[in-house]
Design a protein around this motif. Structure first.
Motif, PDB file in Angstrom:
ATOM      1  N   PHE A  81       0.939  -1.284   0.098  1.00 43.97           N
ATOM      2  CA  PHE A  81       0.088  -0.096  -0.058  1.00 43.97           C
ATOM      3  C   PHE A  81       0.658   1.144   0.020  1.00 43.97           C
ATOM      4  CE2 PHE A  81      -3.597  -2.870   1.515  1.00 43.97           C
ATOM      5  CZ  PHE A  81      -4.605  -2.232   0.954  1.00 43.97           C
ATOM      6  N   THR A  82       0.463   2.337  -0.885  1.00 46.70           N
ATOM      7  CA  THR A  82       1.127   3.414  -0.678  1.00 46.70           C
ATOM      8  C   THR A  82       0.089   4.547  -0.299  1.00 46.70           C
ATOM      9  OG1 THR A  82       2.595   5.086  -2.006  1.00 46.70           O
ATOM     10  CG2 THR A  82       0.748   4.158  -3.097  1.00 46.70           C
ATOM     11  N   TRP A  83       0.734   5.562   0.174  1.00 45.11           N
ATOM     12  CA  TRP A  83      -0.157   6.713   0.813  1.00 45.11           C
ATOM     13  C   TRP A  83      -0.001   7.756   0.069  1.00 45.11           C
ATOM     14  CZ3 TRP A  83      -2.240   3.397   4.372  1.00 45.11           C
ATOM     15  CH2 TRP A  83      -1.502   2.341   4.685  1.00 45.11           C
ATOM     16  N   ALA A  84      -0.827   8.241  -1.036  1.00 44.17           N
ATOM     17  CA  ALA A  84      -0.557   9.285  -1.940  1.00 44.17           C
ATOM     18  C   ALA A  84      -0.456  10.583  -1.424  1.00 44.17           C
ATOM     19  CB  ALA A  84      -1.479   9.062  -3.260  1.00 44.17           C
ATOM     20  N   GLY A  85       0.552  11.297  -1.386  1.00 42.04           N
ATOM     21  CA  GLY A  85       0.736  12.686  -0.929  1.00 42.04           C
ATOM     22  C   GLY A  85       1.241  12.902   0.620  1.00 42.04           C
ATOM     23  N   ILE A  86       1.297  11.775   1.353  1.00 45.83           N
ATOM     24  CA  ILE A  86       1.919  11.595   2.588  1.00 45.83           C
ATOM     25  C   ILE A  86       3.209  11.902   2.306  1.00 45.83           C
ATOM     26  CG2 ILE A  86       1.908  10.567   4.808  1.00 45.83           C
ATOM     27  CD1 ILE A  86      -0.845  11.634   3.922  1.00 45.83           C
ATOM     28  N   GLN A  87       4.115  12.631   3.227  1.00 41.46           N
ATOM     29  CA  GLN A  87       5.127  12.991   2.771  1.00 41.46           C
ATOM     30  C   GLN A  87       6.219  12.005   3.457  1.00 41.46           C
ATOM     31  OE1 GLN A  87       6.102  17.121   3.239  1.00 41.46           O
ATOM     32  NE2 GLN A  87       4.129  17.693   2.035  1.00 41.46           N
ATOM     33  N   GLN A  88       5.896  11.345   4.422  1.00 41.92           N
ATOM     34  CA  GLN A  88       6.673  10.321   5.093  1.00 41.92           C
ATOM     35  C   GLN A  88       8.086  10.955   5.505  1.00 41.92           C
ATOM     36  OE1 GLN A  88       5.366   7.736   5.976  1.00 41.92           O
ATOM     37  NE2 GLN A  88       3.910   7.070   4.405  1.00 41.92           N
ATOM     38  N   ARG A  89       8.158  12.290   6.123  1.00 40.81           N
ATOM     39  CA  ARG A  89       9.221  12.626   6.728  1.00 40.81           C
ATOM     40  C   ARG A  89      10.431  12.062   7.076  1.00 40.81           C
ATOM     41  NH1 ARG A  89       9.620  16.980   3.612  1.00 40.81           N
ATOM     42  NH2 ARG A  89      11.181  17.964   5.082  1.00 40.81           N
ATOM     43  N   LYS A  90      11.636  11.856   6.371  1.00 38.25           N
ATOM     44  CA  LYS A  90      12.733  11.152   6.960  1.00 38.25           C
ATOM     45  C   LYS A  90      12.491   9.571   6.877  1.00 38.25           C
ATOM     46  CE  LYS A  90      13.662  13.051  11.095  1.00 38.25           C
ATOM     47  NZ  LYS A  90      14.373  13.403  12.009  1.00 38.25           N
ATOM     48  N   ASN A  91      11.484   9.202   6.174  1.00 35.57           N
ATOM     49  CA  ASN A  91      10.690   8.054   6.471  1.00 35.57           C
ATOM     50  C   ASN A  91      10.447   7.223   4.977  1.00 35.57           C
ATOM     51  OD1 ASN A  91      10.278   5.708   7.979  1.00 35.57           O
ATOM     52  ND2 ASN A  91       8.118   6.544   8.569  1.00 35.57           N
ATOM     53  N   SER A  92      11.169   7.129   3.908  1.00 37.80           N
ATOM     54  CA  SER A  92      10.767   6.559   2.811  1.00 37.80           C
ATOM     55  C   SER A  92      10.638   4.966   2.863  1.00 37.80           C
ATOM     56  CB  SER A  92      11.811   6.824   1.814  1.00 37.80           C
ATOM     57  OG  SER A  92      13.041   6.226   1.953  1.00 37.80           O
ATOM     58  N   TRP A  93      10.968   4.645   4.236  1.00 42.02           N
ATOM     59  CA  TRP A  93      10.744   3.144   4.326  1.00 42.02           C
ATOM     60  C   TRP A  93       9.221   2.832   4.524  1.00 42.02           C
ATOM     61  CZ3 TRP A  93      15.235   0.942   4.452  1.00 42.02           C
ATOM     62  CH2 TRP A  93      16.493   1.790   5.015  1.00 42.02           C
ATOM     63  N   GLN A  94       8.396   3.768   4.525  1.00 39.15           N
ATOM     64  CA  GLN A  94       6.932   3.404   4.773  1.00 39.15           C
ATOM     65  C   GLN A  94       6.069   4.023   3.405  1.00 39.15           C
ATOM     66  OE1 GLN A  94       6.267   1.516   7.262  1.00 39.15           O
ATOM     67  NE2 GLN A  94       7.813   1.962   8.606  1.00 39.15           N
ATOM     68  N   ASP A  95       6.865   4.377   2.344  1.00 36.83           N
ATOM     69  CA  ASP A  95       6.114   4.879   1.334  1.00 36.83           C
ATOM     70  C   ASP A  95       5.276   3.745   0.534  1.00 36.83           C
ATOM     71  OD1 ASP A  95       5.517   7.085  -0.123  1.00 36.83           O
ATOM     72  OD2 ASP A  95       6.970   6.686  -1.409  1.00 36.83           O
ATOM     73  N   GLY A  96       5.986   2.548   0.597  1.00 38.58           N
ATOM     74  CA  GLY A  96       4.987   1.309   0.014  1.00 38.58           C
ATOM     75  C   GLY A  96       4.879   1.206  -1.374  1.00 38.58           C
ATOM     76  N   VAL A  97       6.120   1.486  -2.044  1.00 42.21           N
ATOM     77  CA  VAL A  97       6.110   1.268  -3.418  1.00 42.21           C
ATOM     78  C   VAL A  97       7.290   0.217  -3.825  1.00 42.21           C
ATOM     79  CG1 VAL A  97       5.129   3.346  -4.202  1.00 42.21           C
ATOM     80  CG2 VAL A  97       7.672   3.148  -3.661  1.00 42.21           C
ATOM     81  N   ALA A  98       7.480  -0.264  -4.706  1.00 41.24           N
ATOM     82  CA  ALA A  98       8.446  -1.228  -5.475  1.00 41.24           C
ATOM     83  C   ALA A  98       9.796  -0.928  -5.177  1.00 41.24           C
ATOM     84  CB  ALA A  98       8.071  -1.937  -6.877  1.00 41.24           C
ATOM     85  N   GLY A  99      10.015   0.559  -5.238  1.00 38.34           N
ATOM     86  CA  GLY A  99      11.426   1.070  -5.216  1.00 38.34           C
ATOM     87  C   GLY A  99      11.958   1.165  -3.812  1.00 38.34           C
ATOM     88  N   THR A 100      11.108   0.919  -2.617  1.00 36.62           N
ATOM     89  CA  THR A 100      11.370   0.993  -1.485  1.00 36.62           C
ATOM     90  C   THR A 100      11.123  -0.096  -0.364  1.00 36.62           C
ATOM     91  OG1 THR A 100       9.301   2.246  -0.799  1.00 36.62           O
ATOM     92  CG2 THR A 100      10.962   3.714  -1.380  1.00 36.62           C
ATOM     93  N   ASN A 101       9.871  -0.825  -0.843  1.00 40.50           N
ATOM     94  CA  ASN A 101       9.433  -1.865   0.195  1.00 40.50           C
ATOM     95  C   ASN A 101       9.604  -3.231  -0.627  1.00 40.50           C
ATOM     96  OD1 ASN A 101       8.258   0.832   1.049  1.00 40.50           O
ATOM     97  ND2 ASN A 101       8.073  -0.560   2.672  1.00 40.50           N
ATOM     98  N   CYS A 102       9.830  -4.269   0.057  1.00 39.83           N
ATOM     99  CA  CYS A 102       9.595  -5.665  -0.430  1.00 39.83           C
ATOM    100  C   CYS A 102       8.016  -5.869  -0.428  1.00 39.83           C
ATOM    101  CB  CYS A 102      10.562  -6.459   0.598  1.00 39.83           C
ATOM    102  SG  CYS A 102      12.282  -6.459   0.435  1.00 39.83           S
ATOM    103  N   PRO A 103       7.472  -6.679  -1.070  1.00 39.40           N
ATOM    104  CA  PRO A 103       6.136  -7.014  -1.007  1.00 39.40           C
ATOM    105  C   PRO A 103       5.748  -7.716   0.106  1.00 39.40           C
ATOM    106  CG  PRO A 103       7.232  -7.267  -3.330  1.00 39.40           C
ATOM    107  CD  PRO A 103       8.220  -7.179  -2.569  1.00 39.40           C
TER     108      PRO A 103
END
Length: 552
Positions: A81-103
């Motif tokens: 899941f990704t959270w469109a527009g949530i900036q995840q300050r200092k926390n791309s770990w939680q962005d939820g896309v294939a380039g940052t997270n394992c499924p």
């Protein structure tokens, strides 16, 4: 108790709770993700449900709240899941896309933990892998202002989320197979409003109710995958007050063009004859127009909604002029971006200019989309993890595309597309669209100043047309056919961030890229450590964990 006294008491209690716990409030959600059979377009089909709901549940939060979402994947395929527009300050770990997270693997769960830091506004979430968004799994995410920070309008009677979007009756896996075979998804079959389309035969239940004389806030998001939509409400003008996290100058509109991925917050007053009214969403810039409807009912209403629907505007020049009317509310009290210590973004020196040209290739009968000649391919090892574990050179190369291409690329390379931007630099990005269809781009981890959209091709002289005073700070921007758009932003959020076409077919077939913002200090001042229990995959699975960041 008077409202002012109540608010002061509530703020005191919230402050007391924060002092006891030492941090902002936490809100916990448990999501069971399953398939279910629904018929929103009159045809039974498989959809992605969250706790048996379609659309998924709203997340209702307040600035600086901590959100914890435990996702149980009971599909037959991996999930994120990704959270469109949530900036995840200092926390791309939680962005939820294939380039940052394992499924999230089938039959397992993963817990997202993030803070909606210094943000307000209207957003949505959705499943980010493959074509899953075409099957549902999306829902609204709102961030309210803290009680002590006034908003530039009176409290509405109620606050409603309106998710509009085009819809295919083919399953998301069928759409994926079409794209894998090098074909297009074709045209959608319907437009839905909160997962349905009113029949207009008297059997429809209202989506929302309004009390006569009261004013309501509607948060309108285009969660579709292909088409820009025009949204309007029969007989009711809409006062625009917020757009993707920014308070706006309050202009009244009879209709709004909402491009894929965009959200608007409007106020609507129930001051018409008490009865039913349609809210209408219809496709824009298409030869055949699809329309979706939902019913708003006055609480004392008598009589059905008129079958005569308000017409949508024609042509994209109208839409461009509407974009030019949007202005940032510079007097509103809210968290406001402060790039490089200046609230006047138009006075900051540009560090680097990058022009991104979208293109399409049909070589050997296979459809691919690209940015500056590169069609992005996801890697088995997420880019963020490769970078964090120090093996980026084994997974991808930085800066394989030119900053300023001189012409539309005629060939396409398939590879990871990653640009490296230095921390705290102020960047100008130009999106140039030589195609005949409208584009829409979203930038994860950031909001940007949407300073211009104009016909033609960009040159440095075009900077004279920029709005350098009160352009809206937002996260998604459209680019009209044979046109360009310019955005400006400060790269102050360390991490790996997805810049993508919001058109699912284009994104799936390569029209996306990642921006890496790194610092050599590896300091908690700039970025959080990899969370405990973070999913590992690809080349980093089994590697020793890197040393934790420290405060410098």
């Amino acid at each position: 108790m008077e409202r002012a006294t109540f608010l002061l008491l509530l703020c005191f209690l919230v402050g007391l709770t924060s002092m006891v716990n030492g941090e902002d409030p936490y809100f916990y959600f448990t999501w069971n993700i399953t398939y279910g059979t629904i018929s929103p377009a009159g045809v039974p089909q498989q959809a992605i449900l969250i706790n048996n709901e379609f659309p998924g549940p709203n997340i209702n939060s307040t600035s600086n709240n901590n959100i914890v979402v435990n996702v149980f994947n009971n599909l037959d395929e991996p999930l994120l899941f990704t959270w469109a527009g949530i900036q995840q300050r200092k926390n791309s770990w939680q962005d939820g896309v294939a380039g940052t997270n394992c499924p999230i693997a089938v039959g397992t769960n993963y817990t997202y933990k993030f803070q909606v830091k210094d943000q307000i506004g209207s957003y949505f979430y959705y499943p980010s892998l493959g074509m899953q968004r075409a099957a549902g799994g999306f829902g609204g995410l709102r961030i309210n202002s803290r009680l002590l920070i006034p908003v530039p309008y009176a409290d509405p009677e109620d606050d409603y989320t309106v998710l509009i979007g085009d819809w295919y009756t083919k399953s998301h896996s069928s759409l994926s197979k079409l794209l894998d075979a090098g074909r297009s998804t074709g045209r959608p079959q319907a437009v839905l409003v909160n997962g349905q389309n009113a029949k207009g035969d008297g059997s429809d239940k209202p989506l929302f109710t309004m009390k006569p004389g009261k004013t309501y806030k509607y948060r309108i998001c285009n969660v579709g995958i292909k088409n820009s939509l025009n949204f309007r409400i029969q007989g009711h003008p809409m006062l625009l007050v917020e757009m993707e996290g920014s308070h706006t100058v309050q202009n009244s509109y009879d209709s709004l063009d909402v491009h894929v991925g965009q959200c608007f917050g409007v106020l609507v007053t129930a001051d018409k004859t008490p009865k039913d009214y349609y809210m209408v969403a219809s496709t824009r810039f298409t030869k055949s127009i699809l329309t979706g409807k939902g019913i708003i009912r006055y609480t004392n209403g008598k009589g059905p909604a008129s079958p005569e629907l308000p017409p949508a505007p024609e042509g994209w020049a109208w839409s461009l002029n509407q974009f030019r009317s949007f202005r940032w509310n510079l007097t509103a009290s809210a968290a406001r971006p402060n790039p490089q210590g200046s609230y006047h973004y138009g006075q900051i020196n540009i560090t680097r200019t990058v022009k991104l040209i979208n293109s399409v290739s049909r070589d050997n009968g296979k459809l691919r989309y690209a940015i500056n000649g590169v069609s992005h391919v996801d890697t088995e090892t997420p880019l963020k993890l490769a970078e964090y574990f120090g093996i980026a050179d084994k997974v991808f190369k930085y800066d394989t595309i030119p900053d300023m291409p001189t012409s539309v690329p005629t060939s396409v390379k398939m590879q990871p597309n990653v640009l490296n931007f230095k921390h705290r630099t102020f960047i100008e990005i130009i999106f140039e669209n030589p195609e005949k269809s409208v584009q829409s781009y979203n930038f994860g981890g950031y909001a940007f100043f949407a300073v211009a959209i104009e016909p033609g091709t960009w040159t440095p002289e075009k900077r004279k047309t920029y709005n350098l005073l009160d352009a809206v700070n937002r996260h998604t921007i459209q680019v009209y056919p044979k046109s360009w758009a310019a955005i400006m932003l400060s790269f102050d959020n360390v991490g790996v961030w997805n810049l993508r076409s919001e058109l699912a077919e284009n994104r799936y077939l390569g029209q996306q890229m990642y921006i890496s913002v790194i610092t050599p200090e590896r300091s908690l001042r700039d970025e959080y450590n990899m969370p405990e229990g973070f999913l590992l995959c690809g080349l980093v699975k089994g590697l020793p964990k890197p040393a934790s960041y420290i405060n410098n």
